[in-house]
Design a protein around this motif. Structure first.
Motif, PDB file in Angstrom:
ATOM      1  N   ASN A  63      73.942  55.214  20.781  1.00 25.78           N
ATOM      2  CA  ASN A  63      75.225  55.518  20.135  1.00 25.78           C
ATOM      3  C   ASN A  63      76.300  55.852  21.159  1.00 25.78           C
ATOM      4  OD1 ASN A  63      74.254  55.035  17.563  1.00 25.78           O
ATOM      5  ND2 ASN A  63      73.756  57.181  17.178  1.00 25.78           N
ATOM      6  N   GLN A  64      75.931  56.601  22.189  1.00 25.85           N
ATOM      7  CA  GLN A  64      76.895  56.933  23.239  1.00 25.85           C
ATOM      8  C   GLN A  64      77.322  55.678  23.991  1.00 25.85           C
ATOM      9  OE1 GLN A  64      74.941  59.910  25.612  1.00 25.85           O
ATOM     10  NE2 GLN A  64      75.466  61.570  24.209  1.00 25.85           N
ATOM     11  N   ASP A  65      76.347  54.833  24.329  1.00 27.38           N
ATOM     12  CA  ASP A  65      76.672  53.592  25.037  1.00 27.38           C
ATOM     13  C   ASP A  65      77.539  52.676  24.180  1.00 27.38           C
ATOM     14  OD1 ASP A  65      75.267  54.440  27.245  1.00 27.38           O
ATOM     15  OD2 ASP A  65      73.498  53.209  26.843  1.00 27.38           O
ATOM     16  N   ALA A  66      77.243  52.586  22.891  1.00 23.05           N
ATOM     17  CA  ALA A  66      78.016  51.726  21.999  1.00 23.05           C
ATOM     18  C   ALA A  66      79.463  52.220  21.895  1.00 23.05           C
ATOM     19  CB  ALA A  66      77.367  51.666  20.617  1.00 23.05           C
ATOM     20  N   ALA A  67      79.638  53.533  21.808  1.00 23.97           N
ATOM     21  CA  ALA A  67      80.992  54.087  21.742  1.00 23.97           C
ATOM     22  C   ALA A  67      81.746  53.821  23.046  1.00 23.97           C
ATOM     23  CB  ALA A  67      80.939  55.582  21.449  1.00 23.97           C
ATOM     24  N   GLN A  71      85.230  51.439  23.789  1.00 21.28           N
ATOM     25  CA  GLN A  71      86.374  51.914  24.550  1.00 21.28           C
ATOM     26  C   GLN A  71      86.609  51.033  25.775  1.00 21.28           C
ATOM     27  OE1 GLN A  71      85.144  55.942  25.259  1.00 21.28           O
ATOM     28  NE2 GLN A  71      86.129  56.719  23.405  1.00 21.28           N
ATOM     29  N   ALA A  72      85.518  50.609  26.425  1.00 24.72           N
ATOM     30  CA  ALA A  72      85.631  49.756  27.613  1.00 24.72           C
ATOM     31  C   ALA A  72      86.240  48.412  27.262  1.00 24.72           C
ATOM     32  CB  ALA A  72      84.252  49.572  28.249  1.00 24.72           C
ATOM     33  N   GLU A  73      85.874  47.878  26.114  1.00 30.18           N
ATOM     34  CA  GLU A  73      86.443  46.597  25.679  1.00 30.18           C
ATOM     35  C   GLU A  73      87.954  46.684  25.480  1.00 30.18           C
ATOM     36  OE1 GLU A  73      84.158  45.727  22.191  1.00 30.18           O
ATOM     37  OE2 GLU A  73      82.511  44.841  23.354  1.00 30.18           O
ATOM     38  N   ASN A  74      88.435  47.881  25.189  1.00 29.06           N
ATOM     39  CA  ASN A  74      89.875  48.086  25.015  1.00 29.06           C
ATOM     40  C   ASN A  74      90.560  48.464  26.325  1.00 29.06           C
ATOM     41  OD1 ASN A  74      89.854  47.543  22.251  1.00 29.06           O
ATOM     42  ND2 ASN A  74      89.274  49.642  21.752  1.00 29.06           N
ATOM     43  N   GLY A  75      89.819  48.374  27.439  1.00 31.59           N
ATOM     44  CA  GLY A  75      90.413  48.614  28.742  1.00 31.59           C
ATOM     45  C   GLY A  75      90.384  50.051  29.224  1.00 31.59           C
ATOM     46  N   ASP A  76      89.654  50.922  28.568  1.00 28.52           N
ATOM     47  CA  ASP A  76      89.559  52.318  28.983  1.00 28.52           C
ATOM     48  C   ASP A  76      88.762  52.395  30.292  1.00 28.52           C
ATOM     49  OD1 ASP A  76      88.754  55.005  29.370  1.00 28.52           O
ATOM     50  OD2 ASP A  76      88.878  55.412  27.217  1.00 28.52           O
ATOM     51  N   LEU A  77      89.442  52.706  31.391  1.00 25.82           N
ATOM     52  CA  LEU A  77      88.801  52.724  32.709  1.00 25.82           C
ATOM     53  C   LEU A  77      87.729  53.800  32.817  1.00 25.82           C
ATOM     54  CD1 LEU A  77      91.875  52.051  35.030  1.00 25.82           C
ATOM     55  CD2 LEU A  77      90.138  50.436  34.206  1.00 25.82           C
ATOM     56  N   TYR A  78      87.974  54.961  32.220  1.00 22.01           N
ATOM     57  CA  TYR A  78      86.967  56.016  32.234  1.00 22.01           C
ATOM     58  C   TYR A  78      85.697  55.539  31.530  1.00 22.01           C
ATOM     59  CZ  TYR A  78      84.332  60.163  31.060  1.00 22.01           C
ATOM     60  OH  TYR A  78      83.319  61.066  30.903  1.00 22.01           O
ATOM     61  N   ALA A  79      85.838  54.888  30.389  1.00 19.41           N
ATOM     62  CA  ALA A  79      84.683  54.403  29.636  1.00 19.41           C
ATOM     63  C   ALA A  79      83.917  53.352  30.436  1.00 19.41           C
ATOM     64  CB  ALA A  79      85.120  53.829  28.288  1.00 19.41           C
ATOM     65  N   ILE A  80      84.630  52.467  31.116  1.00 22.37           N
ATOM     66  CA  ILE A  80      83.982  51.444  31.939  1.00 22.37           C
ATOM     67  C   ILE A  80      83.154  52.110  33.038  1.00 22.37           C
ATOM     68  CG2 ILE A  80      84.394  49.574  33.598  1.00 22.37           C
ATOM     69  CD1 ILE A  80      86.933  48.908  31.896  1.00 22.37           C
ATOM     70  N   GLN A  81      83.765  53.075  33.709  1.00 19.41           N
ATOM     71  CA  GLN A  81      83.071  53.776  34.790  1.00 19.41           C
ATOM     72  C   GLN A  81      81.874  54.556  34.254  1.00 19.41           C
ATOM     73  OE1 GLN A  81      85.460  56.707  36.781  1.00 19.41           O
ATOM     74  NE2 GLN A  81      83.985  56.982  38.444  1.00 19.41           N
ATOM     75  N   GLU A  82      82.054  55.260  33.172  1.00 20.53           N
ATOM     76  CA  GLU A  82      80.968  56.069  32.598  1.00 20.53           C
ATOM     77  C   GLU A  82      79.813  55.184  32.140  1.00 20.53           C
ATOM     78  OE1 GLU A  82      78.967  59.515  31.643  1.00 20.53           O
ATOM     79  OE2 GLU A  82      80.818  59.278  32.781  1.00 20.53           O
TER      80      GLU A  82
END
Length: 102
Positions: A63-67, A71-82
């Motif tokens: 669930n955490q990875d899916a969330a 966010q990463a698909e929408n360009g959230d850099l923090y989400a991509i890094q995390e």
């Protein structure tokens, strides 16, 4: 201790939330007389308690990875890094288990 569906679901939810064994015991309202058996089963890879708890852990991580993926698909850099950090740590843990069995 009788493992009803309600208790097993609570144990799974606790796994998803990453709660430790003592907290799980409190949340399932474990009687003092059942504590030794519960803690033994909590760490026994062949017990239902262990299996259900770790199903919850896997669900929580998914669930955490899916969330994060959304966010990463929408360009959230923090989400991509995390997400990359979580994937790296998962690979590292798998490698450690494969090589050393711990």
């Amino acid at each position: 201790m009788e493992l009803t569906n309600d208790i097993l679901q609570k144990i799974k939810t606790c796994g998803a939330l990453g709660y430790p064994a003592r907290c799980v015991a409190v949340l399932v309202n474990l009687a003092p007389v059942d504590q030794d058996d519960f803690f033994r089963d909590f760490y026994d890879v062949n017990s239902m308690i262990y299996k259900v708890y770790h199903q919850g852990v896997a669900i929580g991580e998914y669930n955490q990875d899916a969330a994060l993926m959304k966010q990463a698909e929408n360009g959230d850099l923090y989400a991509i890094q995390e997400l990359k950090i979580r994937q790296f740590n998962r690979d590292l843990e798998s490698d450690r288990i494969e090589r050393f069995g711990i």
